[in-house]
Design an enzyme around this catalytic site. Structure first.
Site, mmCIF file in Angstrom:
data_model
loop_
_atom_site.group_PDB
_atom_site.id
_atom_site.type_symbol
_atom_site.label_atom_id
_atom_site.label_comp_id
_atom_site.label_asym_id
_atom_site.label_seq_id
_atom_site.Cartn_x
_atom_site.Cartn_y
_atom_site.Cartn_z
ATOM 1 N N GLY A 1 0.815 -1.218 0.000
ATOM 2 C CA GLY A 1 0.000 0.000 0.000
ATOM 3 C C GLY A 1 0.843 1.259 0.000
ATOM 4 N N GLY B 1 8.365 -2.423 -2.403
ATOM 5 C CA GLY B 1 9.614 -1.691 -2.208
ATOM 6 C C GLY B 1 10.624 -2.030 -3.287
ATOM 7 C CG HIS C 1 -11.369 33.055 -5.725
ATOM 8 N ND1 HIS C 1 -11.649 32.065 -4.802
ATOM 9 C CD2 HIS C 1 -12.553 33.414 -6.289
ATOM 10 C CE1 HIS C 1 -12.953 31.848 -4.797
ATOM 11 N NE2 HIS C 1 -13.530 32.638 -5.691
#
Ligand code: FAD
Length: 460
Positions: A186, A272, A443
């Site tokens: 995960g 990994g 914005h």
């Protein structure tokens, strides 16, 4: 050991043509050094060929499939029937091919000699390069080891390229979207692949050994991603370890030792990566590795005598931008200038849905370091932009010390990958929450949430 052969001179020998290797080669060439770069496979390394780039092509295409169905300009029209995977793989090859050609062109123009073959050291100033039956020896003034990493295999689940896949096979080895896919691991690679295949229609289960997704990050980030995966029908098994194959799928041991089988026709193991340092003859060159196989280096990236090392073979996060940043330092060293790799932070982003970006210290890490922490989190439900996008899941969190200096920023939400650099700049410059809050953010953008979190921190 092979010694005593006639050796070709190489001023700088770079071993490995990934992002760390080709960047180091370019910088050394710019500094007037004569550079020979050895690559055993494909220029561009893991990142360009089987990592960052093709995985994001897959993710972007899966996003479009998820949002709007097939999009012909992304190669989806090239698919046979309704399964999009082969069309997406075509586009991966197009994108990767273009980028690799670009790297080759840069190296050519810089005068870097690119040699195909597998290099290993024979002495502290010599390496041999094997290509088929041909062996060439080089005597170098300086060498840079940038040989990257490869996926870790689990005992009981050896990669077979058919049913048990590593990330490369998951990207290129399937000819259709599998019906049932189990992803073991995960971390970011497993979650990115799992999310993409779920969007493409696979029934996905994630099996993670620890009690949290993205276990190296703030647990709240993993929780947001986990909930979003579950909302899309992905099964998430935490505290569960894969123990081997059964007839119907994958044997899994859950919390408390309960065992069961998860049905799967494809199993992707992403637990990994290990450094490619074991067949380099490092002992013959006097280069030391740690218990994890990674090369021990000083801040200038010296490993021993004439040899430097960078990228996934050294400690630190195994990320492309870490490798290229180290390559810039090595470029200075090879130019005879003083340089040290000492960033305040290396940002990490995860292209799940929502995206994740994490920079600097988490609250737990800061507290463990004895720092009194002032943490402020704003939910994306308050963001106009997130609402416009219909993606208001997630948050932006700023971690500061008592004086307001920003130590970390942790975000989950749409396009937060693009905010990682602003957050990294804030941590790198030791900006304060005032600096961030008083910077006028446009914005409506997700970036406003970063300023909002800083403003919340100002209010205390
Ligand atoms: P590599 O890119 O691994 O390159 C090393 C090169 O050395 C390879 O080309 C190899 O063939 C060559 N080599 C090895 N041994 C020898 C030898 N003896 N002689 C000659 N050549 C040799 N990172 C990110 O930052 N962002 C991402 O989004 C991201 N996504 C990823 C997704 C996946 C699926 C994977 C697997 C990785 C991802 N990464 C990502 C990690 C990233 O790919 C690596 O951190 C990066 O490629 C490391 O660069 P490097 O130059 O150290 O090594």
């Amino acid at each position: 050991m092979v010694v005593g052969e006639v050796a070709e001179p190489a001023d700088v020998l770079v071993i490995g043509g990934g992002p760390g290797g080709y960047t180091a080669a370019l910088r050394a060439a710019e500094a007037g050094r004569r550079v020979t770069l050895v690559e055993r496979d494909a220029l561009g390394g893991v990142c360009l060929n089987v990592g960052c780039i093709p995985s994001k092509v897959l993710i972007h295409a899966a996003d479009l499939v998820d949002e709007a169905g097939a999009a012909s300009d992304l190669g989806l029209a090239r698919t046979a029937g309704s399964d999009p995977l082969q069309g997406i793989q075509c586009r991966m090859r197009d994108v990767v091919g273009g980028l690799v050609d670009g790297v080759r062109g840069l190296l050519d123009r810089a005068g870097v000699i690119v040699v195909a073959g597998t290099a290993s050291f024979t002495r502290p100033n010599r390496a041999m390069v094997v290509r088929g039956d041909t062996v060439t020896h080089y005597e170098f003034e300086q060498a840079v080891v940038v040989t990257g990493s490869r996926p870790v295999e689990l005992p009981g689940l050896p990669f077979d390229g058919e049913r048990i896949l590593d990330s490369t096979d998951a990207l290129y080895g399937l000819d259709h979207v599998p019906g049932r896919m189990v992803v073991v691991g995960g971390g970011y690679i497993g979650l990115e692949l799992g999310t993409a295949f779920a969007k493409l229609g696979a029934a996905v289960t994630i099996v993670e050994m620890t009690d949290s997704l993205l276990p190296e990050m703030d647990p709240a980030l993993g929780r947001v991603v986990g909930r979003a995966l579950q909302d899309r029908g992905v099964e998430v098994l935490l505290g569960a370890s894969a123990s081997g194959l059964t007839e119907g799928g994958l044997a899994v041991t859950g919390p408390g030792g309960a065992t069961g089988t998860v049905a799967a026709d494809t199993i992707v193991v992403a637990v990994g990566r290990r450094p490619n340092t074991d067949s380099l003859g490092l002992d013959l060159a006097g280069v030391a590795t740690g218990d994890d196989g990674r090369i021990v280096v000083d801040p200038a990236r010296h490993a021993a005598g004439r040899i430097l090392a960078i990228g996934d073979v050294t400690t630190g996060p195994a990320l492309a931008h870490k490798a290229t940043a180290e390559a810039e330092v090595v470029g200075m060293t090879l130019a005879g200038k003083a340089g040290a790799f000492d960033p305040a932070t290396i940002a990490a982003v995860v292209f799940t849905d929502p995206e994740v970006a994490t920079v600097g210290l988490t609250t737990a890490q800061a507290k463990n370091a004895g720092i009194e922490v002032n943490r402020h989190r704003v939910p994306l439900g308050a963001s106009g932009r997130a609402r416009i996008l219909g993606r208001a899941t997630g948050f932006v969190e700023v971690v500061a010390d008592r004086d307001g200096t920003i130590l970390g920023v942790h975000m989950a939400g749409p396009t937060v990958s693009e905010l990682a650099a602003e957050a990294a700049l804030a941590v790198e410059m030791a900006a304060t929450v005032d600096d961030l809050a008083l910077t006028v953010h446009p914005h409506p953008t997700i970036s406003e949430s970063l300023a909002d979190a800083a403003r919340a921190a100002l209010r205390g």
